[in-house]
Design a protein around this motif. Structure first.
Motif, PDB file in Angstrom:
ATOM      1  N   VAL A   1      64.789 107.509  83.585  1.00  0.00           N
ATOM      2  CA  VAL A   1      65.380 108.266  82.485  1.00  0.00           C
ATOM      3  C   VAL A   1      64.541 109.515  82.274  1.00  0.00           C
ATOM      4  N   MET A   2      65.196 110.687  82.341  1.00  0.00           N
ATOM      5  CA  MET A   2      64.471 111.955  82.280  1.00  0.00           C
ATOM      6  C   MET A   2      65.116 112.886  81.265  1.00  0.00           C
ATOM      7  N   PRO A   3      64.319 113.679  80.545  1.00  0.00           N
ATOM      8  CA  PRO A   3      64.911 114.691  79.666  1.00  0.00           C
ATOM      9  C   PRO A   3      65.500 115.822  80.497  1.00  0.00           C
ATOM     10  N   ARG A   4      66.469 116.498  79.945  1.00  0.00           N
ATOM     11  CA  ARG A   4      67.093 117.607  80.683  1.00  0.00           C
ATOM     12  C   ARG A   4      66.114 118.752  80.945  1.00  0.00           C
ATOM     13  N   SER A   5      64.989 118.764  80.224  1.00  0.00           N
ATOM     14  CA  SER A   5      63.970 119.786  80.450  1.00  0.00           C
ATOM     15  C   SER A   5      63.129 119.512  81.687  1.00  0.00           C
ATOM     16  N   ALA A   6      63.278 118.356  82.295  1.00  0.00           N
ATOM     17  CA  ALA A   6      62.498 118.026  83.490  1.00  0.00           C
ATOM     18  C   ALA A   6      62.851 119.001  84.616  1.00  0.00           C
ATOM     19  N   PRO A   7      61.882 119.334  85.460  1.00  0.00           N
ATOM     20  CA  PRO A   7      62.168 120.260  86.564  1.00  0.00           C
ATOM     21  C   PRO A   7      63.314 119.752  87.437  1.00  0.00           C
ATOM     22  N   ALA A   8      64.224 120.657  87.781  1.00  0.00           N
ATOM     23  CA  ALA A   8      65.396 120.274  88.583  1.00  0.00           C
ATOM     24  C   ALA A   8      64.981 119.648  89.899  1.00  0.00           C
ATOM     25  N   ARG A   9      63.918 120.168  90.501  1.00  0.00           N
ATOM     26  CA  ARG A   9      63.465 119.621  91.774  1.00  0.00           C
ATOM     27  C   ARG A   9      62.999 118.179  91.614  1.00  0.00           C
ATOM     28  N   SER A  10      62.366 117.858  90.497  1.00  0.00           N
ATOM     29  CA  SER A  10      61.924 116.485  90.250  1.00  0.00           C
ATOM     30  C   SER A  10      63.116 115.539  90.158  1.00  0.00           C
ATOM     31  N   VAL A  11      64.160 115.984  89.457  1.00  0.00           N
ATOM     32  CA  VAL A  11      65.367 115.169  89.336  1.00  0.00           C
ATOM     33  C   VAL A  11      65.980 114.941  90.717  1.00  0.00           C
ATOM     34  N   GLU A  12      66.011 115.978  91.540  1.00  0.00           N
ATOM     35  CA  GLU A  12      66.570 115.861  92.891  1.00  0.00           C
ATOM     36  C   GLU A  12      65.779 114.866  93.737  1.00  0.00           C
ATOM     37  N   ILE A  13      64.460 114.925  93.656  1.00  0.00           N
ATOM     38  CA  ILE A  13      63.626 114.022  94.456  1.00  0.00           C
ATOM     39  C   ILE A  13      63.860 112.581  94.047  1.00  0.00           C
ATOM     40  N   VAL A  14      63.924 112.338  92.733  1.00  0.00           N
ATOM     41  CA  VAL A  14      64.163 110.972  92.252  1.00  0.00           C
ATOM     42  C   VAL A  14      65.506 110.462  92.752  1.00  0.00           C
ATOM     43  N   ALA A  15      66.524 111.283  92.624  1.00  0.00           N
ATOM     44  CA  ALA A  15      67.860 110.861  93.053  1.00  0.00           C
ATOM     45  C   ALA A  15      67.913 110.607  94.553  1.00  0.00           C
ATOM     46  N   ALA A  16      67.173 111.389  95.322  1.00  0.00           N
ATOM     47  CA  ALA A  16      67.200 111.252  96.778  1.00  0.00           C
ATOM     48  C   ALA A  16      66.612 109.926  97.261  1.00  0.00           C
ATOM     49  N   THR A  17      65.804 109.276  96.438  1.00  0.00           N
ATOM     50  CA  THR A  17      65.228 107.982  96.834  1.00  0.00           C
ATOM     51  C   THR A  17      66.234 106.835  96.720  1.00  0.00           C
ATOM     52  N   GLY A  18      67.368 107.102  96.052  1.00  0.00           N
ATOM     53  CA  GLY A  18      68.334 106.051  95.783  1.00  0.00           C
ATOM     54  C   GLY A  18      68.211 105.472  94.389  1.00  0.00           C
ATOM     55  N   ALA A  19      67.228 105.933  93.628  1.00  0.00           N
ATOM     56  CA  ALA A  19      67.086 105.473  92.245  1.00  0.00           C
ATOM     57  C   ALA A  19      68.229 106.028  91.396  1.00  0.00           C
ATOM     58  N   SER A  20      68.554 105.311  90.331  1.00  0.00           N
ATOM     59  CA  SER A  20      69.529 105.785  89.361  1.00  0.00           C
ATOM     60  C   SER A  20      68.836 106.729  88.386  1.00  0.00           C
ATOM     61  N   VAL A  21      69.393 107.922  88.179  1.00  0.00           N
ATOM     62  CA  VAL A  21      68.817 108.903  87.263  1.00  0.00           C
ATOM     63  C   VAL A  21      69.712 109.019  86.040  1.00  0.00           C
ATOM     64  N   GLN A  22      69.120 108.892  84.858  1.00  0.00           N
ATOM     65  CA  GLN A  22      69.848 109.097  83.613  1.00  0.00           C
ATOM     66  C   GLN A  22      69.152 110.213  82.837  1.00  0.00           C
ATOM     67  N   LEU A  23      69.917 111.211  82.398  1.00  0.00           N
ATOM     68  CA  LEU A  23      69.366 112.360  81.690  1.00  0.00           C
ATOM     69  C   LEU A  23      69.654 112.273  80.195  1.00  0.00           C
ATOM     70  N   THR A  24      68.681 112.672  79.389  1.00  0.00           N
ATOM     71  CA  THR A  24      68.837 112.707  77.933  1.00  0.00           C
ATOM     72  C   THR A  24      68.455 114.098  77.431  1.00  0.00           C
ATOM     73  N   ASP A  25      68.832 114.398  76.202  1.00  0.00           N
ATOM     74  CA  ASP A  25      68.573 115.731  75.657  1.00  0.00           C
ATOM     75  C   ASP A  25      67.102 115.957  75.350  1.00  0.00           C
ATOM     76  N   THR A  26      66.373 114.899  74.991  1.00  0.00           N
ATOM     77  CA  THR A  26      64.966 115.042  74.609  1.00  0.00           C
ATOM     78  C   THR A  26      64.127 113.950  75.248  1.00  0.00           C
ATOM     79  N   MET A  27      62.803 114.166  75.240  1.00  0.00           N
ATOM     80  CA  MET A  27      61.905 113.134  75.744  1.00  0.00           C
ATOM     81  C   MET A  27      61.932 111.917  74.833  1.00  0.00           C
TER      82      MET A  27
END
Length: 319
Positions: A97-123
């Protein structure tokens, strides 16, 4: 409190999965700061930051039932990357679970591993959602409020103490406090005379405010440094900082970014602002303790893209 035996045990468990990162003197930073500087290059760790240590230790501690149910983590970037990569390596299903402020590249790397990514508005919202998933049966791999994780982060300090020459002061970045809690515990056990300094950025001052208040408090987050932006420290990390850390210094975001540029130019190291903040803080330490200082810097991570750096340089006029 985490003891040296806990940290030594963690080192044995994770050794086959991770890198013993280099400890090297930096002639360039030594010339820049006017005192000898030694760096612990944890940005060369698997997944690009120290976070792989704690994530691996926690995953290895799971029961078969917990492994089958899966794990969940909250992250502004590095913890999520570490958990996702190491969970994939150990065949454990992960949700991050990541805030939308997280670096886009970080979100991409997490998703590329096969993990489920959930985004929220705040930390804060990310922590709330992760707690809900924990109640549904997933094991929460907390980035700092877990003795298993803190002990594993302490292996950074164990290695630093073994590999560095003479040091008087070690600087460690602080988000939720897991790294500095473990590193300070290891360093105090191995080199009791060392001073340990924490470093935060303005708008991500969870530990400084906790120390001022006498315990963990919720803080307003405004720093660009998402990897240091914990909404509060934990009682566990606060207790270690209060007992083992000399002081927590705070630097502006602009100076943290400038520190990244100085690390690149003078130390030949590509870092992120969570590590770049150590350079301006080091200047404060030298001003306080004098020319006899021999500094150690825990260069905690390097997961910033060239596009990130250009955007920060533009924002702060660092051309």
């Amino acid at each position: 409190m985490i003891g040296i035996s806990d940290i030594e045990g963690a080192a044995e468990r994770i050794a086959g999965h991770l890198v013993r990162t280099p400890t090297v003197p930096s002639p360039g930073l030594s010339a820049l700061l006017g005192v000898p500087v030694t760096m612990k290059l944890e940005l060369l760790q698997r997944t690009g930051s120290f976070k792989a240590r704690g994530a691996t230790a926690k995953l290895l501690s799971l029961s078969e039932a917990e492994r089958a149910a899966g794990v969940v983590a909250v992250s502004g970037g590095n913890h999520g990357i570490a958990l996702a990569v190491m969970a994939a390596a150990l065949n454990v299903k992960a949700t991050v679970v990541m805030p939308r402020s997280a670096p886009a590249r970080s979100v991409e790397i997490v998703a590329a591993t096969g993990a489920s990514v959930q985004l929220t508005d705040t930390m804060g919202g990310a922590f709330t959602r992760a707690e809900r998933l924990r109640e549904e049966g997933l094991t929460l791999v907390h980035p700092f409020d877990d003795p298993v994780v803190v002990a594993a982060q302490g292996t950074v300090g164990l290695e630093f103490a073994a590999d560095a020459g003479e040091l008087t002061d070690v600087l460690v970045s602080v988000g939720g406090g897991g790294l500095i809690a473990g590193v300070a515990a290891a360093l105090r056990a191995r080199r009791p005379a060392l001073r340990v300094w924490g470093v935060e950025t303005e708008g991500a001052q969870a530990m400084q405010q906790a120390l001022a208040a006498g315990g963990p408090v919720q803080v307003e987050l405004s720093s660009i440094v998402s990897t240091l932006s914990a909404p509060s420290v934990s009682q566990l990390t606060y207790d270690h900082a209060r007992a083992l850390v000399d002081e927590v210094l705070v630097v502006p975001d602009r100076e943290a970014v400038r520190g990244c540029l100085e690390l690149a130019e003078h130390a030949k190291v590509w870092s992120e602002p969570a590590a770049g903040c150590l350079v301006p803080a080091a200047r404060q330490v030298v001003a306080r303790v004098g020319d006899g200082a021999r500094l150690g810097l825990v260069v905690c991570g390097g997961n910033a893209t060239a596009a990130d750096m250009v955007a920060w340089m533009d924002r702060f006029g660092l051309r």
